[in-house]
Design an enzyme around this catalytic site. Structure first.
Site, mmCIF file in Angstrom:
data_model
loop_
_atom_site.group_PDB
_atom_site.id
_atom_site.type_symbol
_atom_site.label_atom_id
_atom_site.label_comp_id
_atom_site.label_asym_id
_atom_site.label_seq_id
_atom_site.Cartn_x
_atom_site.Cartn_y
_atom_site.Cartn_z
ATOM 1 N N LYS A 26 0.830 -1.207 0.000
ATOM 2 C CA LYS A 26 0.000 0.000 0.000
ATOM 3 C C LYS A 26 0.861 1.253 0.000
ATOM 4 O O LYS A 26 0.483 2.275 -0.589
ATOM 5 C CB LYS A 26 -0.903 -0.014 1.237
ATOM 6 C CG LYS A 26 -1.575 1.321 1.558
ATOM 7 C CD LYS A 26 -2.208 1.297 2.921
ATOM 8 C CE LYS A 26 -2.612 2.675 3.408
ATOM 9 N NZ LYS A 26 -1.454 3.545 3.716
ATOM 10 N N ASN A 27 2.031 1.202 0.645
ATOM 11 C CA ASN A 27 2.887 2.387 0.736
ATOM 12 C C ASN A 27 3.806 2.562 -0.471
ATOM 13 O O ASN A 27 4.653 3.458 -0.480
ATOM 14 C CB ASN A 27 3.720 2.338 2.027
ATOM 15 C CG ASN A 27 2.867 2.647 3.249
ATOM 16 O OD1 ASN A 27 1.699 3.011 3.131
ATOM 17 N ND2 ASN A 27 3.444 2.494 4.423
ATOM 18 N N ARG A 100 -4.811 11.273 1.506
ATOM 19 C CA ARG A 100 -3.767 12.303 1.438
ATOM 20 C C ARG A 100 -2.891 12.158 0.198
ATOM 21 O O ARG A 100 -1.987 12.966 -0.018
ATOM 22 C CB ARG A 100 -2.874 12.223 2.689
ATOM 23 C CG ARG A 100 -3.590 12.650 3.961
ATOM 24 C CD ARG A 100 -2.739 12.388 5.176
ATOM 25 N NE ARG A 100 -3.461 12.734 6.396
ATOM 26 C CZ ARG A 100 -3.165 13.773 7.182
ATOM 27 N NH1 ARG A 100 -2.166 14.573 6.862
ATOM 28 N NH2 ARG A 100 -3.862 14.038 8.258
ATOM 29 N N CYS A 124 -5.519 8.876 8.114
ATOM 30 C CA CYS A 124 -5.763 8.305 9.436
ATOM 31 C C CYS A 124 -5.443 9.304 10.531
ATOM 32 O O CYS A 124 -4.437 10.016 10.465
ATOM 33 C CB CYS A 124 -4.917 7.045 9.628
ATOM 34 S SG CYS A 124 -5.488 5.637 8.659
ATOM 35 N N ARG A 129 0.592 15.031 10.671
ATOM 36 C CA ARG A 129 1.270 14.750 9.409
ATOM 37 C C ARG A 129 1.257 16.066 8.651
ATOM 38 O O ARG A 129 0.372 16.306 7.845
ATOM 39 C CB ARG A 129 0.525 13.666 8.620
ATOM 40 C CG ARG A 129 0.497 12.307 9.301
ATOM 41 C CD ARG A 129 -0.228 11.310 8.422
ATOM 42 N NE ARG A 129 -0.183 9.975 8.970
ATOM 43 C CZ ARG A 129 -0.581 8.892 8.313
ATOM 44 N NH1 ARG A 129 -1.063 9.000 7.095
ATOM 45 N NH2 ARG A 129 -0.515 7.701 8.858
ATOM 46 N N ASP A 314 3.767 0.893 11.992
ATOM 47 C CA ASP A 314 2.591 0.139 11.528
ATOM 48 C C ASP A 314 2.596 -1.306 12.021
ATOM 49 O O ASP A 314 1.561 -1.980 11.956
ATOM 50 C CB ASP A 314 2.518 0.156 9.996
ATOM 51 C CG ASP A 314 2.231 1.540 9.460
ATOM 52 O OD1 ASP A 314 1.057 1.911 9.404
ATOM 53 O OD2 ASP A 314 3.193 2.261 9.130
ATOM 54 N N VAL A 336 7.124 7.629 16.359
ATOM 55 C CA VAL A 336 6.840 8.101 14.997
ATOM 56 C C VAL A 336 5.573 8.955 14.948
ATOM 57 O O VAL A 336 5.574 10.071 14.421
ATOM 58 C CB VAL A 336 6.744 6.909 14.024
ATOM 59 C CG1 VAL A 336 6.444 7.397 12.603
ATOM 60 C CG2 VAL A 336 8.044 6.104 14.045
ATOM 61 N N ARG A 422 -8.820 0.345 3.051
ATOM 62 C CA ARG A 422 -7.771 1.246 2.546
ATOM 63 C C ARG A 422 -6.460 0.508 2.333
ATOM 64 O O ARG A 422 -5.695 0.840 1.432
ATOM 65 C CB ARG A 422 -7.517 2.399 3.544
ATOM 66 C CG ARG A 422 -8.439 3.589 3.398
ATOM 67 C CD ARG A 422 -7.873 4.788 4.159
ATOM 68 N NE ARG A 422 -6.549 5.123 3.680
ATOM 69 C CZ ARG A 422 -5.522 5.463 4.467
ATOM 70 N NH1 ARG A 422 -5.655 5.478 5.769
ATOM 71 N NH2 ARG A 422 -4.359 5.773 3.955
#
Length: 446
Positions: A26-27, A100, A124, A129, A314, A336, A422
């Site tokens: 996903k990233n 985003r 999220c 952020r 995560d 983080v 997501r």
């Protein structure tokens, strides 16, 4: 947050056993799709998961004139940016929703069209952020930004030029922004204190295939020499190590046994070390990794999240659920995202004993230590979890609630499960394949 209509009934107490597959990260995948905008020829992206972030980017690309169609194999997309054009502001806003990702369209659209529009952005709710930092970076490249009622309007009247940027924190999003903007900017861009996650390296591989010149140093410095033109790429996305770790934690918390096809050792080495310390077992082969609870007691640990190559934030939330079943006191220090431990209040409702602290626990200070954030936790275990009514707060927290509900005795009602779409492809089907006793009220699963 508004409670969504989508509710999942989870009947806990059954170990998860079987095999599931993880596809592209996903990233990485949505960012690689955005990168296709920079090319003068079509690109082919393989191993694409069917998740909401991918659908959002696909819609935004199509709004800007990019043709996106399925390729020859399942999970393959062909992206043709030959006829890039401006998109209607209202359409952009409608397609972006709470994602985003549109912020990463700025650099490519400034190169292709000379202007870009970015609507208000979501994502999220796990801590700051700062979107403003993305805009500061773009200004350094020569962009002008005008704030309007419906979002931000960007122009580059003199084009974009290479620059020197030092990130105050190795942010993944800011690093992606610089990469996608610098590759076609005039001159050399030097980015120091950059993120070096595997997904960043994979994005650099994509850009290099397109014709970019990008060098990574060992001190978190990335140098990008701008080129005049980029072509297309053919690329297979690296697998999603974050999803793989989530299923690994689910196996541990439910005393199960899950083979995660597609999981790779190299990008998960830090997680695997921690998994073994807790008492989890795993076996690696060429096709994936099997994770299981070997019996006996799980061990408490001290854990600090960090940017890569540290323990990923995560990975933290799903593993915390398993740590509620470990003997003794586990210490978690989240460095983080300052608000990422908020999900533990629901675990306490289910019977866990988790106390949050403002201090930096575990030995090292972090940037949140003097700022009054509840960013450390002590987990006391083992505790029996009981079913409860749960409202999903964010993507990883949501999956953690699912794990907790599956590990608990009794039935839980989990509200807002659509948010999990997501980042977790076909997670409902995967739960059924693993033997989970779940149901959508009024609908049959399996």
């Amino acid at each position: 947050m508004t409670v969504n209509d989508d509710v999942l009934l989870v009947h806990g107490g059954t170990p998860l056993e079987g095999e599931i597959r993880v596809r592209g990260a996903k990233n990485l995948v949505p960012k690689a799709m955005v990168a296709a905008l920079l090319g003068s020829a079509p690109s082919r992206l393989r191993n694409v998961p069917d998740i909401r972030d991918v659908r959002v980017v696909r819609g935004l690309l199509q709004l800007h004139g990019v043709t996106v169609r399925p390729g020859e194999e399942p999970g393959e997309l062909v992206l043709d940016p030959t006829h890039v054009e401006s998109a209607n502001v209202a359409d952009i806003d409608a397609h972006a929703g709470s994602s985003r990702i549109p912020i990463l369209f700025c650099g490519p659209l400034l190169h292709r069209l000379g202007h870009a529009f970015i609507p208000g952005l979501g994502g999220c709710d796990i801590g700051g952020r700062p979107i403003d930092f993305h805009f500061d970076v773009l200004r350094q490249f020569g962009a002008t930004i005008e704030k309007r009622a419906d979002g931000q309007y960007l122009e580059a009247p003199k084009g974009l030029r290479g620059t020197k940027i030092r990130l105050p924190y190795p942010s993944v999003g800011a690093t992606e922004q610089v990469l996608l903007t610098a590759v076609l900017a005039e001159g050399v861009t030097e980015l120091s204190n950059a993120a070096v996650e595997p997904e960043i390296e994979d994005l650099i591989c994509v850009l290099q295939k397109m014709g970019a010149i990008i060098a990574m140093d060992t001190d978190r410095t990335i140098r990008i020499t701008g080129v005049d033109k980029l072509g297309g790429y053919a690329h297979r996305a690296l697998p999603d190590r974050l999803e793989a770790a989530s299923w690994a934690s689910a196996a541990l918390a439910t005393e199960g046994n899950i083979y995660v096809r597609g999981a790779q050792q190299r990008s998960m080495m830090t997680f695997l070390n921690t998994y073994r310390k807790v008492g989890g077992a795993f076996e690696i082969d060429d096709e994936g990794i099997r994770f299981w609870h070997p019996g006996g007691q799980l061990k408490s640990i001290a854990l600090e999240t960090d940017v890569h190559p540290g323990f990923q934030t995560d990975w933290q939330q799903p593993l915390v659920v398993a740590l509620t079943q470990a003997t003794g006191l586990s210490i978690i220090h989240e460095t983080v995202y300052e608000s990422r431990l908020g999900f533990t209040s629901a675990l306490n409702q289910m019977g866990a004993h988790i106390q949050l602290y403002r201090e930096c626990l575990g030995g090292s200070d972090c940037r949140f230590g003097q700022r009054n954030f509840l960013h450390s936790a002590v987990v006391s275990g083992p505790t029996k979890l009981q079913g409860a009514d749960l409202v999903i707060p964010d993507l990883r927290g949501g999956f953690s609630y699912l794990i907790a509900a599956l590990a608990a005795q009794g039935t839980s009602r989990v509200h807002g499960i659509d948010l999990i779409n997501r980042g977790y492809e076909n997670f409902m089907d995967k739960l059924v394949e693993l033997g989970a006793k779940v149901e959508l009220p009024g609908k049959a699963l399996g």
